[in-house]
Scaffold this active site. Structure first.
Site, mmCIF file in Angstrom:
data_model
loop_
_atom_site.group_PDB
_atom_site.id
_atom_site.type_symbol
_atom_site.label_atom_id
_atom_site.label_comp_id
_atom_site.label_asym_id
_atom_site.label_seq_id
_atom_site.Cartn_x
_atom_site.Cartn_y
_atom_site.Cartn_z
ATOM 1 N N HIS A 65 33.406 43.046 46.516
ATOM 2 C CA HIS A 65 33.759 41.766 45.887
ATOM 3 C C HIS A 65 35.141 41.791 45.251
ATOM 4 O O HIS A 65 35.686 40.731 44.934
ATOM 5 C CB HIS A 65 32.686 41.349 44.875
ATOM 6 C CG HIS A 65 32.711 42.075 43.572
ATOM 7 N ND1 HIS A 65 31.766 43.004 43.228
ATOM 8 C CD2 HIS A 65 33.537 41.987 42.508
ATOM 9 C CE1 HIS A 65 32.014 43.464 42.014
ATOM 10 N NE2 HIS A 65 33.094 42.862 41.552
ATOM 11 N N ASP A 95 28.057 46.366 48.431
ATOM 12 C CA ASP A 95 29.203 45.986 47.601
ATOM 13 C C ASP A 95 30.237 47.105 47.529
ATOM 14 O O ASP A 95 30.819 47.371 46.492
ATOM 15 C CB ASP A 95 28.769 45.564 46.192
ATOM 16 C CG ASP A 95 29.889 44.836 45.445
ATOM 17 O OD1 ASP A 95 30.748 44.243 46.116
ATOM 18 O OD2 ASP A 95 29.917 44.888 44.199
ATOM 19 N N SER A 183 35.350 46.498 37.827
ATOM 20 C CA SER A 183 34.687 46.585 39.131
ATOM 21 C C SER A 183 35.457 47.486 40.078
ATOM 22 O O SER A 183 36.662 47.332 40.265
ATOM 23 C CB SER A 183 34.562 45.194 39.753
ATOM 24 O OG SER A 183 33.700 44.388 39.016
#
Length: 442
Positions: A65, A95, A183
């Site tokens: 993402h 992911d 992230s």
């Protein structure tokens, strides 16, 4: 307390800042764990996240993402050198993504063993929250094999998600402070070894609230290895279905079983011509271990299978009629399993759902301002819809991020999902929106 200085010195040189550019504001969407930055007005949108150097010649692990739909990816090293990055491959189902920069003799991180991680041990998170410079936070491992329903969740600006939600979630949960921008960064143990890739936070505000989640490095090692070697993920599938983690306990109670007594994963179905069928598994079996490792949850089960490629042989221990048995299964590829799924009787799936569907009347579409949708006409007692409390009159708007506008659309969505978690966004009769998952297996 852990040796945070040692861990920080080992990890920070290998954690990089990732800056992404998106052509047009419509291609970037925000979500839990998403990079920091959002489009405003016209022109390219900018965002940022983190990444981890896993080799000295420039291979970088990050989240899918963080880089998905990016038209340009730039990597900034801790020493402020900047490089354009090439996207080698990405896997929405875990992911994870793999990048490459053209540089040599770079600091890289040592990979640990996430199977050895223990609840309560100290960990350090390294990343670039809110586009700050390298930031280190510390906490403990709060839980393992955690499923939170975030991977392939419909996004906020159109519910766009990959077709067929086969998301693998078996997160390491930590209370180390992680915020947007972290992230793709590193979760390391006190020896400075990488044990996870930070991926998501659970928060009602979008900022740290004490719950953060990382992809276990043992799963990441396999996925990233596939991306580097093949450019895509070679996923081995067993071909069984089981209750989604969110409704696992409720499903067992419906079957007259006490969740605490079932030590393993309860199989609700076996796909025809699958690896599981060839190994002799049946509906109602409880898989208790894989290759000698005891299973405690379906999330852990999914991760263990996801570490394998087609053709790999796994040894399974299972319970049938209170008798402990063993078997070996040769995992099949996604194409072979998809063919079996396509040839399976769709009626079996609907029997498990316990629901029938009909088109939504135009008057209701206008009333709710809907462009599409399918009406849940009937809910049968004992089926999945009944178990999770989805009443008749509910409108199914999206399945795995795709709009549905006819019962035939639902047929196609269920078949195209192959094995994995089906995610449904629905509108309840009172007008509230609900999202629920159910499993078609792995």
């Amino acid at each position: 307390m852990g040796n945070f200085v040692k861990a920080s010195k080992a990890a920070t040189p290998a954690v990089v800042h990732i800056k992404t550019t998106y052509e047009g504001s419509g291609s970037y969407s925000t979500g839990v764990g998403q990079g920091y930055g959002a489009p405003s007005g016209r022109g390219p949108a900018m965002a940022s996240g983190s990444g981890v150097l896993i080799t000295g010649n420039g291979y970088i692990a990050t989240n899918n993402h963080v880089v998905e739909n990016a038209s340009q990816i730039e990597v900034v090293l801790p020493d402020n050198r900047q490089f354009p990055a090439k996207l080698i491959g990405r896997d929405p189902n875990t992911d994870l993504a793999l990048l490459k920069i053209e540089a040599d003799s770079l600091p890289s991180i040592r990979l640990g063993n996430s199977d050895n991680v223990q609840v309560g041990e100290w960990v350090v998170a390294v990343g670039y929250p809110f586009s700050l410079n390298t930031t280190v936070t510390a906490g403990i491992v709060s839980a393992k094999a955690r499923s939170i329903g975030i991977i392939n969740r419909p996004s906020q600006n159109g519910y766009a998600a990959p077709s067929g939600n086969t998301g693998i979630e078996s997160f390491i949960q930590t209370d180390a402070a992680i915020n947007p921008g972290n992230s793709g960064g590193a979760l390391v143990n006190t020896d400075g070894e990488l044990i996870g890739i930070n991926s998501a936070i659970a928060s009602q505000t979008g900022s740290y609230a004490g719950y953060a989640f990382a992809i276990p490095v043992n799963l990441a090692r396999k996925i990233l290895g596939d991306l580097r070697k093949y450019g895509t993920v070679k996923r081995g599938l067993l071909g069984v279905s089981f209750p989604a983690p969110a409704v696992e306990a409720q499903y067992l109670l419906q079957q007259g079983l006490q969740p605490g007594v079932v030590k393993g994963v309860y199989i609700t179905g076996v796909l025809d011509n699958s690896a599981a069928a060839a190994a002799g598994l049946q509906e109602g079996d409880v898989i208790q271990s894989i290759d000698g490792v005891q299973l405690n949850s379906s999330a852990e089960f999914s991760e263990r299978i996801a570490r394998h490629r087609p053709g790999d042989v796994v040894k399974l221990t299972y319970l049938r009629d209170k008798q402990r048995r063993t078997t070996s299964a040769t995992l099949k590829g996604e194409e072979a399993t998809a063919t079996a799924r396509g040839n399976a009787d769709l009626e079996k799936i609907y029997n498990k759902l316990g629901a029938s569907f009909a088109p939504v009347p135009d008057a209701i579409k206008q009333q709710l301002n809907l462009q599409a949708g399918v009406l849940v006409r009937e809910v049968r007692r004992g089926g999945f819809f009944d178990q999770v409390g989805i009443p008749s009159g509910t409108i199914i708007a999206f399945i795995n991020g795709k709009t549905v506008d006819s019962p035939q659309d639902i047929d196609r969505a269920l078949l195209s999902a192959q094995n994995g978690i089906i995610q449904v966004l629905a509108i309840a009769p009172d007008g509230s929106r609900v999202v629920f998952d159910f499993s078609l297996g792995t």
